[in-house]
Design a protein around this motif. Structure first.
Motif, PDB file in Angstrom:
ATOM      1  N   LYS A  24       0.828  -1.217   0.000  1.00  0.00           N
ATOM      2  CA  LYS A  24       0.000   0.000   0.000  1.00  0.00           C
ATOM      3  C   LYS A  24       0.863   1.270   0.000  1.00  0.00           C
ATOM      4  N   SER A  26       1.331   5.356   0.856  1.00  0.00           N
ATOM      5  CA  SER A  26       0.834   6.407   1.761  1.00  0.00           C
ATOM      6  C   SER A  26       1.116   7.781   1.160  1.00  0.00           C
ATOM      7  N   ILE A  28       0.144  12.126   1.801  1.00  0.00           N
ATOM      8  CA  ILE A  28      -0.418  13.135   2.710  1.00  0.00           C
ATOM      9  C   ILE A  28      -0.193  14.499   2.056  1.00  0.00           C
ATOM     10  N   ILE A  44       6.748   8.776   4.526  1.00  0.00           N
ATOM     11  CA  ILE A  44       5.621   8.869   3.577  1.00  0.00           C
ATOM     12  C   ILE A  44       6.156   8.716   2.141  1.00  0.00           C
ATOM     13  N   GLU A  45       5.343   8.091   1.281  1.00  0.00           N
ATOM     14  CA  GLU A  45       5.841   7.915  -0.110  1.00  0.00           C
ATOM     15  C   GLU A  45       5.557   9.131  -0.998  1.00  0.00           C
ATOM     16  N   GLY A 218      -3.606   2.871  -2.336  1.00  0.00           N
ATOM     17  CA  GLY A 218      -3.018   3.750  -1.339  1.00  0.00           C
ATOM     18  C   GLY A 218      -4.081   4.684  -0.797  1.00  0.00           C
ATOM     19  N   GLN A 219      -3.687   5.497   0.171  1.00  0.00           N
ATOM     20  CA  GLN A 219      -4.625   6.443   0.792  1.00  0.00           C
ATOM     21  C   GLN A 219      -3.972   7.814   0.886  1.00  0.00           C
TER      22      GLN A 219
END
Ligand code: KIV
Length: 271
Positions: A24, A26, A28, A44-45, A218-219
């Motif tokens: 997954k 991520s 932001i 974070i990616e 992802g989110q």
């Protein structure tokens, strides 16, 4: 969660590999140097310099007022804070809808003046020529379907999109068009989880969900919402990880008290 030390720099290729491997992704939002630095070091990616800056940084009701110059200011600050993650910048409303040349010119300004790695724009078929032109110039593009906030006055509300068959069908077609045009990923905002799952399974590029359920690759969350800086916004999809509003209020009240009582600064805190 530990940072994956094997990944030096996150690229669009890394994201494709992550999807293929079932890992997954991520993402932001960030709008300034200091938070970008924290998020990047945390592992974070993707950092999205979202046009939500219009809401959370400038206090506007919608994302429509933010300008290209303002997005460039935020994005260049974010770029100075990162080492490892991929930075995607939103093309703001009015900077790409006119035609594909305008879209490319806005993209070129972002890439030249910020040092970011990719851009995101809202829509499917309507903007596909712009997507192709930007990608053919060598700039990676992320799509954005479902609730697209730049079209809020067309929708009339921020409620869940694509609940009806016709809109769901269009969204599925648009997702395929974006993939065929060469997008490296697509944000799916506020659509039923079942539809997001179908789209995710139909694509080889990753889907990044916000209010689109657990089956996305992802989110993404807006930092002010997930850190609890913004306390009025409490949609069902939001998980709030901190209550910074409360913590900052407490800290500032303590500071005010210490200043007024003469307790701050003390002997050790002066020269
Ligand atoms: O501008 C933004 O923050 C966004 C996310 C909601 C995906 O586009």
């Amino acid at each position: 969660m530990p940072v994956n030390k094997e990944v030096k720099k996150v690229t669009t290729n890394t994201l494709l590999k992550m999807k293929a491997a079932g890992i997954k992704i991520s993402m932001i939002t960030a709008y300034d140097f200091s938070f970008a630095k924290i998020f990047d070091a945390a592992g974070i990616e993707i950092i999205l310099v979202g046009d939500s800056a219009s809401n959370v940084m400038a206090g506007h009701e919608t994302t429509l007022p933010i300008t290209l110059d303002q997005m460039i200011y935020h994005a260049s600050s974010v770029v100075r804070g990162i080492n490892r993650c991929l930075i995607v910048v939103d093309l703001p409303f009015g900077s790409y809808q006119g035609n594909s040349k305008e879209a490319l010119n806005s993209t070129i300004r972002i890439m030249k003046e910020t040092g970011a790695h990719a851009i995101k724009l809202e829509g499917g078929e309507e903007i596909i020529e712009s997507v192709k032109r930007i990608i053919s110039s060598g700039v990676p593009v992320m799509g954005h379907l479902g609730l697209t906030p730049q079209s809020i006055y067309k929708f009339g509300t921020y409620s869940v999109r694509a609940k009806e068959e016709a809109e769901a069908e269009k969204l599925k077609q648009d997702a395929l068009l974006l993939e065929e045009a060469g997008c490296f990923g697509v944000v799916l905002e506020k659509i039923p989880a079942r539809l997001a799952r179908e789209v995710t399974e139909s694509l080889t590029i990753p889907t990044i969900g916000i209010g689109a359920g657990r089956y996305c690759d992802g989110q993404v969350l807006v930092m002010h919402d997930m850190l609890g800086i913004n306390t009025e916004f409490k949609p069902r999809f939001l998980r709030q990880y901190l209550n910074l509003h409360q913590q900052i209020t407490g800290a500032v009240q303590e500071y005010i008290k210490d200043v007024k009582s003469g307790d701050f600064p003390n002997e050790k805190e002066q020269y």
